[in-house]
Design a protein around this motif. Sequence first.
Motif: not given
Length: 342
Positions: A181, A202-203, A206, A314, A209, A312
Amino acid sequence: MKAIVFDRHGGPEVLKYTEVPEPQLGARDVLVRVRACALNHLDLWVRGGLPGVAIPLPHIPGSDISGEVAKVGAEVKRVSVGQKVLLAPGVSCGRCAACLAGEDNKCPEFSNLGYIHDGGCAEFVRCPEVNCFAYPEKLSFEEAAAVPLVFQTAWHMLIGRAELQPGEEVLVLGAGSGVGSAAIQIAKFFGCRVIATAGSEEKLAKAKELGADETIHHHREKIREAVRKFTGKRGVDVVFEHVGTATWDDSVASLARGGRLVTCGATTGFDAKIDLRFLFSRQLSILGSYMGTKDEFATVLKLVASGKLKPVVDKILALAECRAAHEYLESGAQFGKVVLKV
Ligand SMILES: [Zn+2]
């Protein structure tokens, strides 16, 4: 003080939440009241034990630490009690040629807080004064703790070692990891085109994003074929590796002529092969990278403080839940950092 301690290597069950004496300070040391400590894959290696590395036991893990200065040694000049700080993870001798050249991650004594030295999974941690950096005021303690190791490592890999150039194409493996990330953001900061891989939709969403231009679902697609498709068969200029055996062949095959593969780890295994004909005829570079320098940490912190790079986070858990945090990290379900609030 309360701390997470293990007195033997093993699984998450060796981590104990217990009472231990507060660390004693040397003249140039600082005692930091820990407010947050982020975990890394390194914590899992340290807990499990590493061949050839003698970790003093009992041991307090945790390398990424934010907090406030609680006490200072007699010769400390740059920081004062009460000041908020973010700690550089790397500890080195400060006297050898590598240290004096600003390459402290090449010091023979280089290690991290939480690695050979007791770390931040505790109410207090001792560190050298030189490890205290100005706190990025816009960030919470948990966000700040999510910065040091992964951003410094990713910066050293992409900029220090691979000498990333604006506009290049970069393959970032494992976008859901802390270093992944961070790498996506650094490569985008340099105006690069980023192809990122991850193991769930989902990852991948992200990763987009965070700025990834293209994504590869590494369970459903063959990485090298997807890279070929995205680059018009050319391959990428830089591959950002930290996965090891599971992805190595794809990583090498994804490089363009003159491409650089930079690696900082091998979470799926250490064994790798390379076809030397491929290496020389395509003029590839294979680069090893280890942590980062304090100078690189300072650079990263400026970009974090100005909002150009963003930690980031989690999940945030309490210090006492360190075992659950290790188990979660081991499951690989996270996107970004798992942080303990102290
Ligand atoms: Zn040194």
